[in-house]
Scaffold this motif. Structure first.
Motif, short mmCIF file in Angstrom:
data_model
loop_
_atom_site.label_atom_id
_atom_site.label_comp_id
_atom_site.label_asym_id
_atom_site.label_seq_id
_atom_site.Cartn_x
_atom_site.Cartn_y
_atom_site.Cartn_z
N LEU A 183 0.82 -1.22 0.00
CA LEU A 183 0.00 0.00 0.00
C LEU A 183 0.86 1.27 0.00
CD1 LEU A 183 -3.01 -0.76 2.36
CD2 LEU A 183 -2.95 -0.71 -0.13
N ILE A 184 2.15 1.13 0.24
CA ILE A 184 3.06 2.26 0.11
C ILE A 184 3.58 2.36 -1.32
CG2 ILE A 184 5.30 3.18 0.87
CD1 ILE A 184 4.67 1.90 3.60
N LYS A 185 3.90 1.23 -1.92
CA LYS A 185 4.23 1.19 -3.34
C LYS A 185 4.01 -0.22 -3.84
CE LYS A 185 7.38 2.86 -6.85
NZ LYS A 185 8.74 3.36 -7.18
N GLN A 186 3.38 -0.33 -5.01
CA GLN A 186 3.00 -1.63 -5.54
C GLN A 186 4.19 -2.55 -5.74
OE1 GLN A 186 2.15 1.41 -6.68
NE2 GLN A 186 0.40 1.31 -8.08
N THR A 187 5.33 -1.99 -6.16
CA THR A 187 6.46 -2.85 -6.50
C THR A 187 7.06 -3.56 -5.29
OG1 THR A 187 7.84 -0.86 -6.42
CG2 THR A 187 7.12 -1.61 -8.59
N PHE A 188 6.62 -3.22 -4.07
CA PHE A 188 7.04 -3.99 -2.91
C PHE A 188 6.53 -5.42 -2.98
CE2 PHE A 188 7.02 -4.87 1.79
CZ PHE A 188 8.40 -4.77 1.97
N ALA A 189 5.59 -5.67 -3.87
CA ALA A 189 5.13 -7.04 -4.10
C ALA A 189 6.28 -7.95 -4.51
CB ALA A 189 4.04 -7.06 -5.16
N CYS A 191 9.30 -7.94 -3.27
CA CYS A 191 9.91 -8.37 -2.01
C CYS A 191 9.07 -9.46 -1.36
CB CYS A 191 10.07 -7.18 -1.08
SG CYS A 191 10.94 -7.54 0.46
N ALA A 192 7.74 -9.27 -1.37
CA ALA A 192 6.85 -10.30 -0.82
C ALA A 192 6.96 -11.60 -1.61
CB ALA A 192 5.42 -9.77 -0.83
N LEU A 193 7.13 -11.50 -2.92
CA LEU A 193 7.29 -12.71 -3.74
C LEU A 193 8.57 -13.45 -3.38
CD1 LEU A 193 6.05 -11.51 -7.24
CD2 LEU A 193 5.00 -13.25 -5.79
N GLY A 194 9.63 -12.71 -3.07
CA GLY A 194 10.85 -13.36 -2.63
C GLY A 194 10.64 -14.14 -1.34
N ALA A 195 9.91 -13.54 -0.40
CA ALA A 195 9.60 -14.24 0.85
C ALA A 195 8.71 -15.45 0.60
CB ALA A 195 8.94 -13.27 1.82
N LEU A 196 7.74 -15.30 -0.29
CA LEU A 196 6.86 -16.42 -0.63
C LEU A 196 7.66 -17.56 -1.26
CD1 LEU A 196 4.00 -17.62 -0.92
CD2 LEU A 196 3.82 -16.41 -3.11
N LEU A 197 8.61 -17.23 -2.11
CA LEU A 197 9.44 -18.26 -2.74
C LEU A 197 10.21 -19.03 -1.68
CD1 LEU A 197 10.56 -19.56 -5.32
CD2 LEU A 197 12.29 -17.75 -5.38
N TRP A 198 10.70 -18.34 -0.66
CA TRP A 198 11.41 -19.02 0.42
C TRP A 198 10.50 -20.05 1.11
CZ3 TRP A 198 10.81 -18.61 5.91
CH2 TRP A 198 11.84 -19.19 6.65
N LEU A 199 9.26 -19.69 1.32
CA LEU A 199 8.33 -20.64 1.93
C LEU A 199 8.05 -21.82 1.00
CD1 LEU A 199 5.74 -18.15 3.47
CD2 LEU A 199 7.28 -19.65 4.74
N VAL A 200 7.90 -21.54 -0.28
CA VAL A 200 7.60 -22.60 -1.23
C VAL A 200 8.76 -23.58 -1.37
CG1 VAL A 200 7.14 -23.07 -3.68
CG2 VAL A 200 5.92 -21.22 -2.51
N LEU A 201 9.99 -23.07 -1.34
CA LEU A 201 11.17 -23.92 -1.53
C LEU A 201 11.49 -24.77 -0.31
CD1 LEU A 201 13.58 -21.49 -3.42
CD2 LEU A 201 12.26 -23.39 -4.36
N ASP A 202 10.94 -24.43 0.83
CA ASP A 202 11.17 -25.21 2.05
C ASP A 202 10.25 -26.42 2.03
OD1 ASP A 202 11.53 -26.28 4.55
OD2 ASP A 202 11.51 -24.36 5.60
N ARG A 203 10.81 -27.57 1.81
CA ARG A 203 10.00 -28.79 1.66
C ARG A 203 9.31 -29.20 2.95
NH1 ARG A 203 14.01 -32.59 -2.06
NH2 ARG A 203 14.11 -31.17 -3.87
N GLY A 298 14.19 -9.77 -4.06
CA GLY A 298 12.92 -9.24 -4.52
C GLY A 298 12.89 -7.73 -4.52
N CYS A 299 13.61 -7.10 -3.57
CA CYS A 299 13.66 -5.64 -3.55
C CYS A 299 14.28 -5.07 -4.82
CB CYS A 299 14.44 -5.15 -2.33
SG CYS A 299 13.55 -5.29 -0.77
N VAL A 300 15.14 -5.84 -5.48
CA VAL A 300 15.71 -5.38 -6.75
C VAL A 300 14.60 -5.17 -7.78
CG1 VAL A 300 17.31 -5.97 -8.62
CG2 VAL A 300 17.91 -6.48 -6.26
N GLY A 301 13.54 -5.97 -7.67
CA GLY A 301 12.41 -5.78 -8.57
C GLY A 301 11.77 -4.42 -8.45
N MET A 302 12.00 -3.73 -7.31
CA MET A 302 11.45 -2.39 -7.14
C MET A 302 12.15 -1.37 -8.02
SD MET A 302 10.91 -2.49 -3.01
CE MET A 302 9.97 -0.98 -2.97
#
Length: 500
Positions: A183-189, A191-203, A298-302
């Motif tokens: 809600l501060i800036k859309q591209t922070f998504a 960073c969230a995707l990077g965190a989500l990927l970490w959860l997905v990769l953890d078997r 993910g922050c690089v995506g910003m």
């Protein structure tokens, strides 16, 4: 031994409370240092945030009368603070100070999962590095990415807490932190995707974990869409914050690809992650698992689609946090590798990690250090620097507060500085041609100018995207239907709308 000499049992809750006291003290010191920093150095108050906030504070509504393709939270925060305390240089330093205070506290206390002495290392190493990283990425600044730095760090720390204890509230809280950041800036998504990927990769994690996190991330924006629509009976916010950025040609229009030198500069921000990854391999138990690297990546995506170190400001707290952790474990890792006759591979990892960490400090001191020295005691750029003050004086000499003019200039903060308003009862930056070519705003602004004979116009030549700006209808109108009306400060001139 008498009864009084026997060791007393201390309840676990009391032991935890006692242990939390020094942690809280160090976190508070980190917060105070971070809050003080923007008042000691130059700050940039970007008009893209300040000017819409000024108009919001005076009754115009974002996305219906103020046209800008960013999500609203930082603009609304600035508007609320400006309404309460006035739009002043002090306020424009205080808002970045909020972010740096949170970052300083998080860096100070976030090193703790490695060793008990972590907060001290975070305070002594991480917080000074945070300041170097901030100026290196064109801060402090009133701009979304720097303001997002503590959101990235807080989200990562909450996910680490979830990884240690498996508690769903920590997972949901992490998702909500990332979601509020969007809600501060859309591209922070990204960073969230990077965190989500970490959860997905953890078997070890089930798919439900990732789904819960993703749902928590989405909740703040979905709530904004629904509540804004119900409150104002509009969907303009959906168009300007989602449809246009994601599905129109906007991203291609504003794209600025990175140069090779830019990419090399960005590498410095990631050296602590590589250093900690190598150093932690010598520790027992196994290396500390964290989503910090993927969130930072993910922050690089910003920085997409418009490159610049300012857009990497969202990862400064993460980089400082990881650097303080690497500093904490470096001596232990090197000692274990070389004193216990570790295998050659472990010795090479310890040496490599230590070298990367040393390189990070050297570049910070020799590269970012001079930037920090130059920033000492500087002004709020684009607000009370000498050039902006001269233009504000020129406007005040011609236009009374509460009256209208067109600022055809990059100094859009002249509106709040002089208490003036844009013509037509709406606001779009006339230098943002990529906004003018949406929603018929170019023609709408021309119509407002044509309906205001005698309207003063402060004109400066564009310093970027000149050909695009000069191709707009507004520019053609100023060339054909306004008359010269004298010089202004710097290279600016006055013009006045001709009567029909």
């Amino acid at each position: 031994m008498g009864r009084d000499a026997q060791p007393r049992h201390v309840p676990a809750g009391l032991r935890t409370a006692r242990a939390a006291v020094p942690l809280a003290v160090l976190g508070a010191v980190g917060a105070l240092l971070g809050a003080a920093f923007p008042f000691l150095v130059s700050v940039t108050a970007w008009p893209e945030i300040v000017t819409p906030a000024w108009f919001v504070a005076h009754g115009l509504r974002l996305y219906d009368a103020i046209f800008f393709p960013h999500t609203p939270l930082l603009i609304l925060l600035t508007a609320a603070a400006g309404s309460a305390f006035g739009f002043t240089a002090t306020l424009l330093r205080a808002i970045p100070a909020l972010s740096l205070a949170a970052s300083g506290a998080l860096v100070a206390i976030g090193t703790r999962p490695l060793r008990r002495s972590g907060p001290a290392a975070g305070l002594l190493a991480g917080v000074p590095l945070l300041f170097l990283l901030t100026v290196y990425t064109d801060g402090p600044a009133l701009w979304p990415e720097p303001f997002l730095a503590p959101f990235a760090a807080a989200g990562v720390l909450l996910l680490e807490r979830f990884a240690r204890g498996g508690k769903t509230p920590a997972l949901v809280a992490a998702g909500l932190v990332f979601g509020v950041g969007i809600l501060i800036k859309q591209t922070f998504a990204w960073c969230a995707l990077g965190a989500l990927l970490w959860l997905v990769l953890d078997r070890r994690r089930r798919g439900l974990v990732a789904a819960r996190f993703a749902g928590a991330v989405a909740l703040p924006y979905v709530s904004f869409v629904l509540l804004w629509a119900l409150a104002f009976r509009t969907l303009a916010h959906v168009r300007w914050t989602f449809l246009l950025p994601a599905f129109s040609r906007l991203s291609g229009e504003i794209a600025v690809p990175p140069a090779r030198a830019d990419l090399l500069e960005a590498v410095w921000l990631f050296l602590p992650f590589a250093a900690l990854a190598l150093l932690s391999r010598t520790l027992s138990p196994a290396r500390f698992g964290s989503p910090a690297f993927l969130a930072a990546l993910g922050c690089v995506g910003m920085a997409w689609p418009r490159w610049g170190l300012l857009h990497l400001g969202g990862m400064t707290a993460l980089s400082a946090l990881v650097a303080s952790r690497a500093t904490l474990v470096a001596s232990v890792a090197v000692r274990r590798a070389f004193r216990r006759r570790a295998p050659a591979r472990r010795m090479a990892e310890a040496a490599g990690g230590g070298s990367l960490l040393l390189a990070f400090f050297v570049v910070g001191i020799l590269g970012a250090g001079p930037l920090l020295v130059d920033a000492r005691g500087g002004p709020v750029f684009r607000w009370d620097d000498s050039g902006t003050r001269a233009l504000a004086s020129a406007v005040k000499a011609r236009v009374a507060p509460g009256k209208e003019l067109l600022v055809y200039d990059s100094h859009q903060a002249l509106y709040p500085l002089t208490g003036t308003f844009a013509p037509g009862g709406f606001y779009v930056n006339p230098f943002f041609w990529y906004c003018l070519n949406k929603e018929g705003l170019d023609a709408r602004l021309v119509a407002a100018l044509r309906a205001s004979p005698g309207l003063p116009v402060l004109v400066s030549p564009p310093d970027a995207d000149a050909s695009r700006i000069q191709a707009t209808r507004v520019h053609a109108f100023l060339e054909a239907e306004t008359a010269p009306d004298g010089p202004a400060a710097g290279n600016a001139t006055w013009r006045r709308v001709r009567a029909p």
